[in-house]
Write a protein that holds these residues in place. Structure first.
Motif, short mmCIF file in Angstrom:
data_model
loop_
_atom_site.label_atom_id
_atom_site.label_comp_id
_atom_site.label_asym_id
_atom_site.label_seq_id
_atom_site.Cartn_x
_atom_site.Cartn_y
_atom_site.Cartn_z
N ARG A 266 50.32 64.91 35.93
CA ARG A 266 50.76 65.84 34.89
C ARG A 266 49.99 65.64 33.58
N LYS A 267 49.64 64.42 33.29
CA LYS A 267 48.84 64.14 32.10
C LYS A 267 47.50 64.87 32.18
N HIS A 268 46.89 64.83 33.37
CA HIS A 268 45.61 65.50 33.57
C HIS A 268 45.79 67.02 33.52
N LEU A 269 46.81 67.53 34.21
CA LEU A 269 47.00 68.98 34.31
C LEU A 269 47.40 69.60 32.98
N LYS A 270 47.98 68.81 32.11
CA LYS A 270 48.36 69.33 30.79
C LYS A 270 47.12 69.75 30.00
N LEU A 271 45.97 69.21 30.36
CA LEU A 271 44.72 69.58 29.70
C LEU A 271 44.18 70.91 30.22
N VAL A 272 44.81 71.44 31.25
CA VAL A 272 44.34 72.68 31.89
C VAL A 272 45.15 73.86 31.37
N SER A 273 44.59 74.62 30.46
CA SER A 273 45.17 75.86 29.93
C SER A 273 46.58 75.66 29.37
N LEU A 346 44.06 61.66 50.62
CA LEU A 346 44.93 61.16 49.55
C LEU A 346 44.50 59.76 49.11
N PRO A 347 44.69 59.45 47.84
CA PRO A 347 44.31 58.12 47.34
C PRO A 347 45.10 57.02 48.06
N SER A 348 44.43 55.88 48.23
CA SER A 348 45.09 54.71 48.82
C SER A 348 45.49 53.76 47.70
N LYS A 349 46.06 52.62 48.07
CA LYS A 349 46.47 51.63 47.07
C LYS A 349 45.26 51.04 46.34
N GLN A 350 44.10 51.07 46.97
CA GLN A 350 42.90 50.50 46.36
C GLN A 350 42.07 51.54 45.61
N SER A 351 42.53 52.79 45.59
CA SER A 351 41.71 53.83 44.96
C SER A 351 42.33 54.31 43.65
N TYR A 352 41.47 54.87 42.82
CA TYR A 352 41.86 55.27 41.47
C TYR A 352 41.26 56.64 41.16
N PHE A 353 42.01 57.43 40.39
CA PHE A 353 41.55 58.77 40.02
C PHE A 353 41.73 58.96 38.52
N ASN A 354 40.77 59.64 37.91
CA ASN A 354 40.90 59.95 36.48
C ASN A 354 40.17 61.25 36.15
N PHE A 355 40.72 61.98 35.19
CA PHE A 355 40.13 63.24 34.72
C PHE A 355 40.05 63.18 33.21
N GLU A 356 38.91 63.57 32.66
CA GLU A 356 38.70 63.57 31.21
C GLU A 356 38.13 64.92 30.78
N LYS A 357 38.46 65.31 29.56
CA LYS A 357 38.01 66.61 29.06
C LYS A 357 37.87 66.56 27.55
N VAL A 358 36.78 67.14 27.04
CA VAL A 358 36.59 67.27 25.60
C VAL A 358 36.42 68.75 25.27
N CYS A 359 37.21 69.23 24.31
CA CYS A 359 37.07 70.60 23.85
C CYS A 359 37.42 70.66 22.37
N LYS A 360 37.29 71.83 21.78
CA LYS A 360 37.46 71.93 20.33
C LYS A 360 38.90 71.71 19.91
N ARG A 361 39.85 72.07 20.76
CA ARG A 361 41.24 71.69 20.51
C ARG A 361 41.77 71.05 21.78
N THR A 362 42.82 70.26 21.65
CA THR A 362 43.26 69.42 22.76
C THR A 362 43.74 70.24 23.94
N HIS A 363 44.53 71.29 23.67
CA HIS A 363 45.12 72.07 24.75
C HIS A 363 44.69 73.54 24.65
N LEU A 364 44.81 74.23 25.75
CA LEU A 364 44.53 75.66 25.81
C LEU A 364 43.12 75.97 25.30
#
Length: 469
Positions: A266-273, A346-364
Motif C-alpha cells: 500500500r505504501k508503494h501503491l499510494k504513489l500511483v495516482s 510470489l516473493p519468498s522469505k529470502q526475497s525483497y521488493f521495493n518501488f521508488e518514484k520521484v515527481c514534482k509533487r509526492t502524490h497524483l
C-alpha cells in the motif's frame, strides 16, 4: 441500450457508449453540480460514485467522470452530488465542509462531498488516514487544505470507526438519503444484458485514452471491456500470482494475501495516482499504454512478470513482459489481440521488493524517474535480481545487464556501486519538461541506491554510497 440508475432515476439511453459520463450527466441530464475542471482526472471536480451490486452487497467507489466512458455505467448505480442530498438539511459530509469553513468559491466542493460520502460507504477502515486517501484526487485552489482536512476529521469522528455502516445506519446518521435502500433490488430488477459491442478501439478504464482522445472516442466506435469477467480477478496458486488485466490498482490495494506477501504494497501503491484513478484504471491498460514512466509497468517488470495474450479465436500465447516493448509506444501485440493476465512468482522469505518514484509533487503526479527491484538474498549472496526503471529510455526499461551482473555477487557496497556503473550505460534519458538528461541520470543512481538503503538499512546508508560513488 445503456441502462443504469442515476441517483434515484433509472436511465435507458442510446447515447454513444464512448461519450464521457461527465458530459452525459451535465448536458443530457442537466445535473450541473458535477463540475468540469481539468478533463484529465487530476482535479476531482467531476467526482462521482459508482455502485456495483455484488451478490448480496453493494460496493461504492469514487471515480473521475471526465475520463470514464458512459458505457461503463451499464448496470451500475451512478451518484452525483445531487444524489447525495437529503430533504431540507445537509448531509454529514456537507455539514462538515460548512462547519469547518472548507469552501470558498465552491467549485471543488461537490467533488469533496462526493468523495467523503464514498468513503463513508466504502468497506475500508473508517480512520483519518483512509479519509484523507479518499480525497487524495480532489484539489482545492482557494480555501486552504487544512479546513478540508478538518472536515474529513469530523466525518471520521461521526463514523466512530463503525464497521457496521449499513445503509440503515448511514441513513439514520444522515450520510446518505433513504432511497439508497432500494438500489440493490432495483439493480437486480433491471435487465442489463451485455452491451452490443461494435468493432472499435478496446477501452477498459479509459483513464489514459480519455486524456488524449476523449473527442475521438466519443465520435467513433469503442469496444468496452471493463466488465469482461475473463479479464478480472486475482488468484494465488502454487506460488504464482495471476492478475486479470481488468484488475485495478485498488484491487491490489484491497487484496489481503498480497498485502501480507508484499508488506509495503500500500505504501508503494499510494504513489500511483489518486484513489479515484486507482479505482478505475486497469492494469492491462497501464501496460499497453507503454508509457516509459508507467508506474505499474515498472512495478511488474521488476517482478519478472509474464503476460498472457488472447486473440479473437481464443488462442493464447505467453511472453515475458520484459520482451514485450519494442520501441517508443510500440509492443508485441497484434491487431485484435488483448492482454488477458499478468503472472509473477510470489516473493519468498529470502526475497525483497521495493518501488521508488520521484515527481514534482509526492502524490497524483507523473514520475520524472521511477524504479523497482525484486532481489533474493541467501547468506549475503544475491541469488536473483530484477531491476526496472522508467523515465530514462524510450520504453519502460528492464535492466537486463544490471540485473544479470548482480546475480551470484555478494551484497556489498562495492557490488552495488559497480552495478550502478552498468546501469548508467543501460539508460539513455533525454531532457524534457520533467528534467534534464543529467538530472534523470542522477535520479536513476539515487533511486537505485535507495532500494538498498530501504531494504537493507542495517547494512547501508545513503551517506555510504555518496562517499564511495
Amino acid at each position: 441500450m445503456i441502462t443504469f440508475i442515476l441517483n434515484n432515476k433509472t436511465i435507458k439511453t442510446s447515447e454513444h457508449s464512448g461519450t464521457t459520463l461527465l458530459d452525459f450527466v451535465r448536458y443530457q441530464q442537466r445535473l450541473t453540480g458535477t463540475k468540469i475542471g481539468c478533463r484529465e482526472g487530476d482535479c476531482g471536480a467531476c467526482t462521482l460514485l459508482v455502485g456495483t451490486h455484488n451478490g448480496n452487497t453493494m460496493e461504492y467507489q469514487s471515480i473521475t467522470s471526465c475520463i470514464s466512458p458512459l458505457g461503463n455505467a451499464h448496470g451500475k448505480h451512478i451518484v452525483t452530488i445531487e444524489g447525495t442530498n437529503l430533504k431540507d438539511k445537509l448531509t454529514t459530509a456537507q455539514e462538515a465542509m460548512k462547519a469547518n469553513y472548507a469552501t470558498q468559491c465552491g467549485f471543488c466542493t461537490p467533488g469533496f462531498v462526493v468523495a467523503l460520502t464514498g468513503f463513508a460507504l466504502s468497506n475500508s477502515d473508517k480512520n483519518y488516514t483512509n479519509a484523507i486517501d479518499a480525497i487524495s484526487g480532489n484539489i482545492c485552489r482557494c480555501t486552504g487544505y487544512k479546513a478540508i482536512e478538518k472536515a474529513a476529521h469530523q466525518v471520521v469522528k461521526k463514523l466512530n470507526n463503525n464497521t457496521n455502516t449499513t445503509f440503515d445506519w448511514l441513513i439514520e446518521n444522515q450520510f446518505i438519503p433513504e432511497y439508497y435502500k432500494s438500489i440493490p433490488q432495483r439493480l437486480k430488477d433491471i435487465e442489463t444484458k451485455d452491451l452490443e459491442q461494435p468493432k472499435g478501439k478496446y477501452v477498459s478504464g479509459g483513464t489514459d485514452l480519455y486524456v488524449q482522445q476523449a473527442d475521438n472516442l466519443a465520435d467513433n466506435d469503442v469496444h468496452l471491456i471493463a466488465e469482461k469477467d475473463y479479464l478480472k480477478g486475482i488468484t494465488i496458486e502454487n506460488g504464482i500470482c495471476t492478475i486479470g488485466t481488468n484488475a485495478t490498482v485498488s484491487d491490489l490495494w484491497n487484496h489481503k494475501k498480497l498485502n501480507t506477501l508484499l508488506p509495503n504494497l500500500r505504501k508503494h501503491l499510494k504513489l500511483v495516482s489518486s484513489e479515484q484513478i486507482r479505482n478505475m484504471a486497469s492494469l492491462g491498460g497501464n501496460l499497453v499504454n507503454a508509457s516509459p514512466i508507467g508506474d505499474m509497468t515498472i512495478f511488474f517488470l521488476s517482478l519478472n512478470s509474464n503476460i498472457t495474450i488472447l486473440n479473437t479465436e481464443e488462442k493464447e500465447r505467453t511472453i515475458a513482459l520484459k520482451n514485450f516493448y519494442k520501441g517508443y509506444k510500440t509492443y508485441d501485440l497484434k491487431e485484435e489481440e488483448l492482454l488477458k493476465s499478468i503472472q509473477f512468482k510470489l516473493p519468498s522469505k529470502q526475497s525483497y521488493f521495493n518501488f521508488e518514484k520521484v515527481c514534482k509533487r509526492t502524490h497524483l503526479d507523473i514520475a520524472s524517474v521511477n524504479s523497482a527491484i525484486h532481489i533474493t538474498i541467501e547468506n549475503n549472496v544475491i541469488l536473483e535480481a530484477h531491476v526496472s526503471i522508467g523515465g530514462v529510455a524510450a520504453i519502460p526499461k528492464y535492466l537486463h545487464e544490471t540485473s544479470a551482473f548482480l546475480v551470484n555477487k555478494s551484497l556489498t557496497l562495492d557490488t552495488i556501486i559497480e552495478a550502478n556503473q552498468i546501469l548508467q550505460k543501460e539508460v539513455s534519458p533525454i531532457s524534457d519538461v520533467r528534467g534534464t538528461s543529467d538530472y534523470k541520470r542522477l535520479l536513476a543512481r539515487q533511486l537505485f541506491f535507495a532500494h538498498f538503503t530501504t531494504l537493507f538499512s542495517e547494512q547501508f546508508t545513503l551517506k555510504d554510497f555518496i562517499q564511495h560513488a
